[in-house]
Scaffold this motif. Structure first.
Motif, PDB file in Angstrom:
ATOM      1  N   PHE A  13       0.791  -1.212   0.000  1.00 13.40           N
ATOM      2  CA  PHE A  13       0.000   0.000   0.000  1.00 13.40           C
ATOM      3  C   PHE A  13       0.832   1.275   0.000  1.00 13.40           C
ATOM      4  N   VAL A  14       2.157   1.214   0.064  1.00 16.04           N
ATOM      5  CA  VAL A  14       2.960   2.414   0.164  1.00 16.04           C
ATOM      6  C   VAL A  14       3.417   2.818  -1.227  1.00 16.04           C
ATOM      7  N   SER A  15       2.839   3.916  -1.744  1.00 16.83           N
ATOM      8  CA  SER A  15       3.043   4.259  -3.143  1.00 16.83           C
ATOM      9  C   SER A  15       4.432   4.782  -3.423  1.00 16.83           C
ATOM     10  N   ILE A 141      -6.355  10.076   1.280  1.00 15.41           N
ATOM     11  CA  ILE A 141      -7.066   9.221   0.327  1.00 15.41           C
ATOM     12  C   ILE A 141      -6.590   9.575  -1.077  1.00 15.41           C
ATOM     13  N   ILE A 142      -6.229   8.571  -1.840  1.00 22.48           N
ATOM     14  CA  ILE A 142      -5.850   8.806  -3.238  1.00 22.48           C
ATOM     15  C   ILE A 142      -6.584   7.810  -4.133  1.00 22.48           C
ATOM     16  N   ILE A 143      -6.894   8.255  -5.321  1.00 27.34           N
ATOM     17  CA  ILE A 143      -7.296   7.355  -6.403  1.00 27.34           C
ATOM     18  C   ILE A 143      -6.150   7.398  -7.400  1.00 27.34           C
ATOM     19  N   THR A 144      -5.543   6.258  -7.650  1.00 25.90           N
ATOM     20  CA  THR A 144      -4.308   6.244  -8.424  1.00 25.90           C
ATOM     21  C   THR A 144      -4.137   4.903  -9.110  1.00 25.90           C
ATOM     22  N   ALA A 145      -2.970   4.700  -9.701  1.00 23.68           N
ATOM     23  CA  ALA A 145      -2.599   3.431 -10.324  1.00 23.68           C
ATOM     24  C   ALA A 145      -1.092   3.324 -10.288  1.00 23.68           C
ATOM     25  N   ASN A 146      -0.603   2.106 -10.358  1.00 24.46           N
ATOM     26  CA  ASN A 146       0.836   1.879 -10.432  1.00 24.46           C
ATOM     27  C   ASN A 146       1.267   1.997 -11.888  1.00 24.46           C
ATOM     28  N   PRO A 147       2.074   3.013 -12.245  1.00 21.57           N
ATOM     29  CA  PRO A 147       2.446   3.193 -13.658  1.00 21.57           C
ATOM     30  C   PRO A 147       3.199   2.008 -14.229  1.00 21.57           C
ATOM     31  N   ASP A 148       3.910   1.247 -13.377  1.00 19.74           N
ATOM     32  CA  ASP A 148       4.650   0.093 -13.875  1.00 19.74           C
ATOM     33  C   ASP A 148       3.731  -1.032 -14.334  1.00 19.74           C
ATOM     34  N   LYS A 330      -4.837   2.771  10.228  1.00 25.68           N
ATOM     35  CA  LYS A 330      -5.872   2.094   9.444  1.00 25.68           C
ATOM     36  C   LYS A 330      -5.548   2.247   7.965  1.00 25.68           C
ATOM     37  N   ILE A 331      -5.781   1.185   7.214  1.00 22.72           N
ATOM     38  CA  ILE A 331      -5.571   1.203   5.767  1.00 22.72           C
ATOM     39  C   ILE A 331      -6.821   0.631   5.105  1.00 22.72           C
ATOM     40  N   PHE A 332      -7.229   1.265   4.051  1.00 21.77           N
ATOM     41  CA  PHE A 332      -8.425   0.832   3.306  1.00 21.77           C
ATOM     42  C   PHE A 332      -8.108   0.885   1.820  1.00 21.77           C
ATOM     43  N   LYS A 333      -8.477  -0.166   1.105  1.00 20.36           N
ATOM     44  CA  LYS A 333      -8.166  -0.203  -0.322  1.00 20.36           C
ATOM     45  C   LYS A 333      -9.296  -0.841  -1.115  1.00 20.36           C
ATOM     46  N   ILE A 334      -9.633  -0.212  -2.245  1.00 22.41           N
ATOM     47  CA  ILE A 334     -10.603  -0.764  -3.190  1.00 22.41           C
ATOM     48  C   ILE A 334      -9.868  -1.023  -4.498  1.00 22.41           C
ATOM     49  N   ALA A 335     -10.024  -2.225  -5.014  1.00 21.66           N
ATOM     50  CA  ALA A 335      -9.412  -2.572  -6.296  1.00 21.66           C
ATOM     51  C   ALA A 335     -10.404  -3.383  -7.112  1.00 21.66           C
ATOM     52  N   TYR A 370      -6.491  -0.783 -13.871  1.00 24.23           N
ATOM     53  CA  TYR A 370      -5.393  -0.791 -12.902  1.00 24.23           C
ATOM     54  C   TYR A 370      -5.588   0.260 -11.806  1.00 24.23           C
ATOM     55  N   THR A 371      -6.700   0.952 -11.836  1.00 28.87           N
ATOM     56  CA  THR A 371      -6.929   2.037 -10.894  1.00 28.87           C
ATOM     57  C   THR A 371      -7.463   1.501  -9.574  1.00 28.87           C
ATOM     58  N   TYR A 372      -7.024   2.097  -8.488  1.00 29.07           N
ATOM     59  CA  TYR A 372      -7.506   1.699  -7.167  1.00 29.07           C
ATOM     60  C   TYR A 372      -7.625   2.919  -6.272  1.00 29.07           C
ATOM     61  N   LEU A 373      -8.406   2.763  -5.199  1.00 24.46           N
ATOM     62  CA  LEU A 373      -8.546   3.793  -4.170  1.00 24.46           C
ATOM     63  C   LEU A 373      -7.833   3.312  -2.919  1.00 24.46           C
ATOM     64  N   LEU A 374      -7.052   4.196  -2.321  1.00 22.16           N
ATOM     65  CA  LEU A 374      -6.301   3.866  -1.124  1.00 22.16           C
ATOM     66  C   LEU A 374      -6.472   4.953  -0.084  1.00 22.16           C
ATOM     67  N   SER A 375      -6.850   4.541   1.116  1.00 21.72           N
ATOM     68  CA  SER A 375      -6.969   5.464   2.253  1.00 21.72           C
ATOM     69  C   SER A 375      -6.067   4.970   3.369  1.00 21.72           C
ATOM     70  N   GLU A 376      -5.264   5.875   3.915  1.00 22.09           N
ATOM     71  CA  GLU A 376      -4.386   5.511   5.028  1.00 22.09           C
ATOM     72  C   GLU A 376      -4.530   6.550   6.132  1.00 22.09           C
ATOM     73  N   THR A 377      -4.733   6.076   7.361  1.00 13.37           N
ATOM     74  CA  THR A 377      -4.906   6.949   8.520  1.00 13.37           C
ATOM     75  C   THR A 377      -3.895   6.568   9.589  1.00 13.37           C
ATOM     76  N   ASN A 378      -3.152   7.564  10.093  1.00 12.85           N
ATOM     77  CA  ASN A 378      -2.188   7.353  11.169  1.00 12.85           C
ATOM     78  C   ASN A 378      -2.602   8.159  12.393  1.00 12.85           C
ATOM     79  N   PHE A 379      -2.582   7.504  13.552  1.00 11.49           N
ATOM     80  CA  PHE A 379      -2.995   8.141  14.798  1.00 11.49           C
ATOM     81  C   PHE A 379      -1.771   8.612  15.578  1.00 11.49           C
TER      82      PHE A 379
END
Length: 831
Positions: A13-15, A141-148, A330-335, A370-379
């Motif tokens: 999950f770490v872009s 929160i990002i909506i992105t894709a891995n260019p590779d 917390k990490i959340f991902k939609i693919a 190849y697009t996905y949504l990623l949300s990451e929350t740090n406390f």
């Protein structure tokens, strides 16, 4: 072309990672993959293989070695070669197995562990063990894709024409998409919040927020519930869908568990438990890392696969002083999921291919596959078990007035890591594109239109008044609207004018209001109305304005009264989780049908009524968000209650009658885990005193007085009695109950997906002083009324068909007189 399965794993999950570790874990003897094997590195990074044994870890540094382990197998150490792309790991079964838990012989060891987890839930739940806490959270929160992952080639497109293949066009979409995605993400949100918890509940206060492309964020997105805060709730929420939790009180019957391995987190020994819902294919599956000492959850991975592949990860930090695992990340991902249906994520449409076991026709993958949504929350900055005072505790989420104007120094304070190289570019590019194409303005206009308004400078034109029809007015033509926020945020003017082609008269309304409380959204105003209304109809003044392109039931109504109404009111949300209207009205009433009201031998054909009324909607279980623009209900929960009390004021402004009315409504909906829905509606009213028929109850009939069934086919109403004839019953007190159960839509053909709904309605009523009503024929509901039916909604393009049958004490002699067939129409605007 073979279908391609796009793999996203639990910990990739770490872009901005610099090194990727890929491989597959298998049994050395059988060569079968080992699902959910543990992968760990020397810097304590932990990963898990997927259900096919494959794993992919993204690391900031290249480790020298990594380890793969699996329960009942020998742990294997592998040296890392920086140039190696893929590792095939074969694990050998252990010959001398050891008992890792004290279990009952021949029992699944995972069950013994899970019993202890469930038994110790309250001791390990931070919201049960402690009385209060407070911390800050940074979310991105990002909506992105891995260019590779994207080929990025320019393709030639050929078509077959007359048995020959001919060149059609050049397709450069993948090339352009890869070029864009290398530089920026598709969408990005940052948010800093303060969370507070005490005996009144959990509240989030948003201190700062940034949304790429928007000067003012879309507040509804900030209120989306992507994943539960706590893993200890009996219902675990993932992307606004609730599932039975794998550690709920009765989860042992719903889930299969398997002890996979043991590992260490923060130098504490862990069991690694795999779980999977055994009742539902689309239910939750995943992993639980259980502390061997106190049976607390130290890490959780929740996954739901369907049209979307959704993963929620919870990581915890051990507080030595409190002997407690507290959430830290917390990490959340939609693919991509297992369906080739198009889906929408935050308003964006994505096309996905099906899995390999889907036999549907394949297509060339587009960039959005190849697009996905990623949300990451740090406390951070946790304070536990200290006194916490929560202001406005009835609001679950509150957005500060200055949240959208925070300086860069504010963001640097809360970001755990610096932004990856694509993030700053995302803001600058999208802000420029949105401004140039006026996207924010178009979105603003679109939202207005979906609620029935057409913005025109400082005025919002109300499209409800353009055209309608009923049996008394005929076609009703009109124009109405209100002033918008551009005119003023503290004053508003609204009104309408309408003309009936059949009755040949004009109707109109004009009102003024001013805001007297911003946080409570309180207004004080007055209005004058000259219009017509259906007799004996029950309406709650607090009901929210609902936009419909059509309202089917009034089409058949023919009995109205004219009212000229002066109204003064206060509208407020000052009472927690309520909306209320307090008003004083004076009305001149003229029935437009043959009717005389006899009160003590004095006959009334026209009369005046002055009333005081309070109408209150109470949603005790819903969650609310307070934004700088007002309050939003971000999570609707049931039951909901509405109560209205109306009392005439004797000898005040020429009031003719003395009576009172108490109206009550309770609504309940339950969305079942299998996709079905049950709804209940309880309504009751009690009128006392001297009250004319115009203000009695008719319990919402919707059947025409015609001899044949086919002559009575009309559009079905909303919660109306479809077999009850207009003006058939009147009551001064009534009670009605409606029960609906909707099943999942059934796909018969590509465009034919009917939704089956079973409906039953029943009512009871009584009429006091029936001798006062002269000139109109009616019956009473003192013996009760029952009807049941079936709705087949959305058979084709929103159109459907329903049928209802009337039975019980008020059943009619002829069979067909008890039968009603109605057309239904469901318009889905996507909101």
């Amino acid at each position: 072309m073979r279908q391609f399965t796009l793999l996203f794993f639990f910990f990739s999950f770490v872009s901005h990672a610099q090194f990727r570790l890929n491989g597959i874990a298998t049994d050395a003897l059988t060569k079968k993959p080992l699902p959910f094997a543990s992968i760990s590195t020397e810097n304590n990074t932990i990963g898990i293989s997927d259900i096919d044994g494959k794993f992919s870890l993204e690391l900031k540094e290249i480790p020298s070695v990594f380890w793969v382990s699996y329960i009942d197998y020998n742990k294997t150490e592998i040296a890392v070669n920086p140039n190696k792309k893929f590792y095939l790991i074969a694990l050998s079964p252990r010959t001398n197995l050891i008992n890792q838990v004290n279990i009952v012989p021949k029992e699944n060891p995972a069950l013994a562990i899970m019993r202890n987890v469930i038994e110790n839930k309250n001791k390990n739940n931070p919201q049960k063990k402690g009385s209060s806490f407070q911390f800050n959270a940074y979310n991105k929160i990002i909506i992105t894709a891995n260019p590779d992952s994207i080929k990025g080639s320019i393709d030639s497109v050929f078509i077959r024409k007359k048995s020959k293949i001919k060149f059609s066009k050049i397709d450069s979409s993948d090339y352009k998409f890869k070029k864009i995605i290398r530089k920026q993400h598709l969408f990005q949100i940052e948010k800093v919040s303060q969370y507070q918890f005490n005996n009144r509940g959990l509240k989030e206060t948003i201190l700062g927020t940034k949304m790429s492309g928007f000067k003012q964020p879309i507040y509804e997105i900030l209120g989306l519930s992507l994943q539960s805060f706590s893993v200890y709730d009996n219902r675990y929420e993932l992307f606004e869908t609730k599932y039975r939790s794998p550690i709920s009180n009765n989860s042992l019957t719903d889930y299969d568990y398997k002890l996979l391995d043991s590992t260490n987190i923060q130098n504490r020994k862990m069991y690694v438990i795999y779980f999977k819902n055994n009742l539902k294919a689309t239910g939750l599956a995943g992993l639980l890392f259980i502390d061997q000492n106190n049976f607390a959850v130290a890490k959780a991975i929740m996954r739901a696969k369907g049209v979307l592949d959704i993963t929620g990860i919870h990581e915890f930090d051990y507080l030595e002083k409190e002997k407690l695992w507290f959430p830290k990340r917390k990490i959340f991902k939609i693919a991509k999921g297992k369906s080739n249906e198009d889906i929408r994520i935050l308003g964006e449409t994505f096309k996905f291919d099906a899995d390999e076991n889907d036999n549907s026709a394949s297509r060339k993958k587009g960039a959005s596959d190849y697009t996905y949504l990623l949300s990451e929350t740090n406390f951070s900055e946790l304070s536990y078990n200290i006194p916490v005072k929560i202001k406005h505790h009835s609001v679950a989420i509150e957005i500060k007035e200055d949240a959208i104007i925070k300086k860069e120094s504010f963001w640097e304070k809360y970001r755990k890591d610096t932004l990856d190289i694509r993030s700053p570019k995302t803001y600058s590019v999208l802000d420029s594109i949105m401004s140039k194409k006026r996207i924010e303005k178009k979105l603003f206009i679109g939202r207005k239109i979906l609620t029935g308004y057409i913005p025109l400078g400082p005025i919002d034109i109300d499209s409800r008044y353009f055209l309608s029809y009923n049996n008394y007015e005929g076609f009703r033509l009109g124009l109405g609207g209100k002033t918008s926020e551009k005119f003023s945020k503290i004053f508003k003017i609204e009104g309408y004018s309408a003309y009936g082609t059949k009755d040949g008269t004009f109707k109109y309304n004009l009102g003024f209001a001013t805001r007297i409380g911003k946080f409570s959204d309180s207004w004080i105003g007055s209005s004058y109305t000259d219009d017509v209304r259906e007799i004996a109809s029950t309406s709650f003044a607090i009901d929210k304005r609902v936009f419909k392109l059509y309202d089917p039931r009034p089409i058949n109504v023919s009995t109205f009264y004219n009212y000229q109404n002066w109204r003064g009111y206060i509208e407020t949300k000052i009472i927690p989780k309520t909306e209320s209207i307090w008003q004083l009205t004076h009305s001149n009433i003229e029935p437009k049908f043959n009717y005389v009201y006899n009160l003590n031998d004095q006959l009334y054909t026209i009369y005046s009524i002055t009333t005081a009324m309070v109408s209150l909607q109470w949603n005790p279980f819903s969650e609310y968000m307070q934004t700088p623009n007002g309050r939003l209900e971000v999570e609707k929960r049931f039951p909901k209650f509405t109560i209205q009390y109306t009392k005439t004021l004797p000898k005040f402004i020429d009031n003719d009658f003395a009576f009172g009315k108490i109206d009550f409504r309770a609504e309940y909906e339950k969305k079942h885990l299998n996709g079905q829905k049950t709804a209940l509606l309880l309504s009751t009213g009690y009128a006392y005193g001297d009250i004319p028929v115009t203000h009695l109850y008719n319990t919402s009939p919707n059947n025409l007085t015609k001899d044949r069934v086919m002559q009575r086919i009309t559009l079905g109403g909303n919660n109306s009695f479809e077999t009850m004839y207009f003006n058939e019953f009147f009551s001064s007190e009534y009670l009605s109950l409606q029960i609906k159960h909707g099943f999942k839509r059934v796909v018969l053909l590509k465009k034919i997906k009917p939704s089956l709904v079973l409906v039953s309605r029943m009512a009871w009523g009584n009429l006091q002083k029936p001798e006062q009503h002269v000139g109109i024929d009616y019956k009473t509901l003192d013996k009760g009324y029952i009807e049941s039916g079936i709705e087949l909604n959305q058979i084709f393009n929103g159109l459907g068909l329903s049928g209802f049958y009337r039975y019980g004490p008020n059943q009619l002699k002829r069979f067909e007189d008890n039968l009603a067939i109605k057309l239904t129409f469901v318009l889905n605007l996507g909101i």
